[in-house]
Design a protein around this motif. Structure first.
Motif: not given
Length: 166
Positions: A50-53, A117-121
Motif C-alpha cells: 500500500l502506497a505512502g503508508i 514520510t519518505r514515500y508519501v505522494r
C-alpha cells in the motif's frame, strides 16, 4: 513559444500512454497491515504494498492489530489497485480501493499506521495522521515509548550489536 509547447506535449504523450492500468481482483491474503495479495480474473497473483503508508511490523507493538484492521477492510473483497510504482522487492506499490473507498487513507485515519514520510505522494495522508494523533486513535493510544515508526524499528533490528567474544 507555441512550437515549444507543442513539442513538450508530444514528448510527454508516450509517458501518459504507458501508464499502468489498475489491477482489479480479490484479496486472497493480508501479509501485514500494508501488504496484500490480489488475485485477478486471469488468476494472476499480485503482491501489493500500500502506497505512502507504513504499518507496525510483526513483533512490534500494535503490529497484529494493524494487520487485523487491514484484513477487516480488504480480506476476501474485490479491490481496485491504482498502481503507483514497483518497489525494490518487486512488489506493486499502489493505492487500494474497496467500493471506491481509499484503504490507504482509511488505515492512516483510524490510526493503524503512519504516513510513510519518505514515500508519501498523497499529502492528505499527513493530515489524516495528524487528526488520528490528536484524537488518539489506534496506535496513537500507545505509550510514547511503544510508538516507534516501523522504518526506525526495522533499522534498529538490522543494526543490533554483535555479541561480544568475551
Amino acid at each position: 513559444m507555441k512550437r515549444y509547447t507543442i513539442c513538450l506535449l508530444l514528448a510527454l504523450l508516450p509517458v501518459t500512454a504507458q501508464a499502468t492500468p489498475p489491477i482489479t481482483g480479490k484479496v486472497v491474503a493480508v501479509t501485514d497491515g500494508d501488504t496484500i495479495k490480489v488475485l485477478d480474473a486471469d488468476k494472476q497473483l499480485t503482491k501489493v504494498r500500500l502506497a505512502g503508508i507504513d504499518c507496525p511490523e510483526r513483533g512490534q507493538p500494535y503490529g497484529r492489530v494493524a494487520t487485523d484492521a487491514a484484513a477487516a477492510l480488504v480480506a476476501g473483497k474485490t479491490v481496485e489497485v491504482e498502481v503507483v510504482d514497483t518497489d525494490r522487492y518487486g512488489r506493486t506499490v499502489g493505492r487500494v480501493y474497496v467500493d471506491g473507498n481509499n484503504v490507504n487513507r482509511a488505515l492512516v485515519n483510524a490510526g493503524h499506521c503512519w504516513a510513510y514520510t519518505r514515500y508519501v505522494r498523497d499529502k492528505m495522508l499527513f493530515t489524516l495522521q495528524d487528526d488520528a494523533r490528536k484524537a488518539q486513535r489506534g496506535l496513537w493510544r500507545l505509550p510514547a515509548a511503544e510508538r516507534m515508526p516501523p522504518w526506525e524499528w526495522r533499522r534498529k533490528g538490522k543494526s543490533k550489536p554483535k555479541p561480544s567474544s568475551l
